[in-house]
Write a protein that holds these residues in place. Structure first.
Motif, PDB file in Angstrom:
ATOM      1  N   LEU A 154       0.797  -1.224   0.000  1.00  0.00           N
ATOM      2  CA  LEU A 154       0.000   0.000   0.000  1.00  0.00           C
ATOM      3  C   LEU A 154       0.830   1.274   0.000  1.00  0.00           C
ATOM      4  O   LEU A 154       0.290   2.359  -0.223  1.00  0.00           O
ATOM      5  CB  LEU A 154      -0.932   0.015   1.218  1.00  0.00           C
ATOM      6  N   LYS A 181       0.309   4.258  -2.470  1.00  0.00           N
ATOM      7  CA  LYS A 181      -0.980   4.098  -3.147  1.00  0.00           C
ATOM      8  C   LYS A 181      -1.992   5.112  -2.600  1.00  0.00           C
ATOM      9  O   LYS A 181      -1.857   5.613  -1.485  1.00  0.00           O
ATOM     10  CB  LYS A 181      -1.522   2.686  -2.940  1.00  0.00           C
ATOM     11  N   CYS A 221      -5.389   5.918  -0.949  1.00  0.00           N
ATOM     12  CA  CYS A 221      -6.309   5.221  -0.052  1.00  0.00           C
ATOM     13  C   CYS A 221      -7.707   5.201  -0.673  1.00  0.00           C
ATOM     14  O   CYS A 221      -8.239   6.246  -1.043  1.00  0.00           O
ATOM     15  CB  CYS A 221      -6.327   5.933   1.293  1.00  0.00           C
ATOM     16  N   ASN A 238      -8.382  -1.971   1.393  1.00  0.00           N
ATOM     17  CA  ASN A 238      -7.337  -1.377   0.559  1.00  0.00           C
ATOM     18  C   ASN A 238      -6.416  -2.444  -0.020  1.00  0.00           C
ATOM     19  O   ASN A 238      -6.044  -2.384  -1.188  1.00  0.00           O
ATOM     20  CB  ASN A 238      -6.522  -0.366   1.380  1.00  0.00           C
ATOM     21  N   ILE A 239      -6.051  -3.433   0.801  1.00  0.00           N
ATOM     22  CA  ILE A 239      -5.187  -4.515   0.318  1.00  0.00           C
ATOM     23  C   ILE A 239      -5.873  -5.272  -0.808  1.00  0.00           C
ATOM     24  O   ILE A 239      -5.277  -5.528  -1.873  1.00  0.00           O
ATOM     25  CB  ILE A 239      -4.826  -5.475   1.474  1.00  0.00           C
ATOM     26  N   TYR A 284      -5.942  -3.311  -4.169  1.00  0.00           N
ATOM     27  CA  TYR A 284      -4.695  -3.244  -4.925  1.00  0.00           C
ATOM     28  C   TYR A 284      -4.149  -4.611  -5.287  1.00  0.00           C
ATOM     29  O   TYR A 284      -3.372  -4.752  -6.246  1.00  0.00           O
ATOM     30  CB  TYR A 284      -3.670  -2.404  -4.180  1.00  0.00           C
TER      31      TYR A 284
END
Length: 414
Positions: A355, A358, A360, A404-405, A408
């Protein structure tokens, strides 16, 4: 029945509450005398309509409005979050942007996101350098830890004189001004909107909150949105608990509270626990040489449950002790006197390095207290990830991190 069994186990264990709600496992006030399963009714004739009150619920709102002259009141069963989001929707029709003072609860950001409004996070001092016309300023006071925004009445007056609007998220302040020995209620700051969670420190059921509004037209506009967001089948048990909490507030005597508070603080210090008193006398922040997280775990191992733990310390919400309460005060003192360090274990750190850098896509929020660490739309920095890892090692729940993980890792669509 895993949930029921879990609740039953805490009851049998005799867990000692230093957290919300304010009835402290039904030991503060006499809530169970007025809240009974048989009272769980619906809007039958004689019980009025919460979304268009004209009878008994209108009387309840009128009684709540007596808490501070000049305000209109509305009892709510969806918590302060409902009042905050509804107020943002209503005021968004009047303003072009929002200012957020300090660390706001995630509900503030959710509301602003839902109306797709512009906002800026500023300090109270920066108010006087900002363009306030056609804007709404949102304060959080008291904070989760019991600290209050200084000179807030002055800030509110300045905002009003410059054609702005103001909201105070006073979720943690429903008990303020309960006696002259407590700090002043945020209602005395005379903001356009003040929202209080009655359940946090007063003896009311969880989700019991009250919206206070100065202007009747704004109040009606907020009610328009409350009617959109709040359940159409309100709990009469929650509503009855609001009425009971208001009566408790009006009749409260603090003599026993401050005596027991002094004894408790002395006992904590005897156990080599440092005590930081807050603006709100019903909040204490505790630390000791082995660290806050070990202190919280040590309390928990003895059956004492705290409100929150952060690097700053362990937060305790004190009971509003009174004549005839059934709170296990002697048991609490005994547990403190026998407290020994717990054996700590590190929590699992998820693979979050992906992350770094990146954007959010969902707020990253340690919970509690529910104040976002990284906001949606901002870049996630190495410093942010270090803080997340620190929380994970110490078993703090982080909302939004897995979302979020996944985004992505899978490049999933929002």
């Amino acid at each position: 029945m895993s949930l029921i069994n879990k609740l039953k186990s805490f009851h049998i264990e005799g867990a000692v509450s230093m957290h919300v709600p304010g009835h402290k496992n039904n030991t503060i006030g006499k809530l169970s005398d007025v809240i009974k399963p048989g009272y769980d009714l619906t809007e039958i004739p004689g019980l009025d309509d919460l979304h268009d009150p004209s009878e008994v619920l209108d009387q309840l709102n009128a009684e709540l409005a007596q808490k501070s002259e000049g305000y209109h009141a509305q009892a709510m069963v969806n918590g302060t979050t409902n009042g905050i989001i509804s107020s943002i929707y209503a005021l968004n029709e009047k303003v072009s942007n929002f200012y957020i003072i300090g660390e706001a609860h995630k509900s503030v950001y959710h509301g602003i996101s839902l109306v797709n409004a512009d906002y800026t996070v500023i300090s109270a001092e920066e108010l006087y350098e900002s363009e306030l016309g056609s804007s709404c300023v949102i304060f959080t006071s008291p904070a989760y830890t019991g600290s209050l925004v200084k000179n807030i009445k002055q800030h509110i007056e300045y905002i009003r004189n410059n054609s702005g609007f103001s909201i105070i998220d006073a979720a943690h302040g429903a008990h303020l001004s309960i006696t002259e020995n407590f700090k002043e209620s945020l209602l005395l700051a005379e903001a356009d909107v003040v929202v209080e969670s009655y359940h946090k420190m007063l003896p009311a059921l969880t989700m019991a909150s009250v919206l206070f509004t100065k202007d009747i037209q704004l109040h009606q506009r907020i009610m328009h949105y409350i009617n959109h967001f709040e359940t159409s089948s309100p709990s009469y048990l929650v509503l009855a608990s609001i009425e009971y909490a208001q009566q408790f507030y009006k009749e409260y005597n603090d003599n026993i509270f401050f005596k027991k508070r002094a004894v408790l603080i002395h006992c904590l210090k005897e156990a080599e626990i440092e005590v930081a008193e807050q603006d709100d006398p019903a909040k204490l922040m505790l630390t000791w040489k082995r660290g806050a997280y070990n202190l919280e775990l040590s309390f928990r191992k003895t059956g004492v449950y705290s409100e929150m733990v952060t690097d700053e310390g362990v937060l305790w919400c004190l009971p509003l002790w009174h004549e005839g309460d059934s709170y296990p005060f002697k048991e609490l003192l005994h547990k403190i006197s026998k407290l020994t360090p717990a054996v700590s274990s590190e929590g699992t750190v998820k693979g979050i390095d992906i992350l770094e850098g990146k954007i959010c896509v969902a707020n990253i929020v340690p919970y509690p207290p529910g104040v976002p660490l990284v906001l949606k739309g901002t870049a996630i920095t190495e410093r942010d990830l270090k803080r997340v890892k620190h929380y994970q090692v110490n078993h703090v729940k982080i909302e939004g991190i897995q979302y979020n993980i996944n985004y992505y890792m899978n490049e999933a669509e929002l």
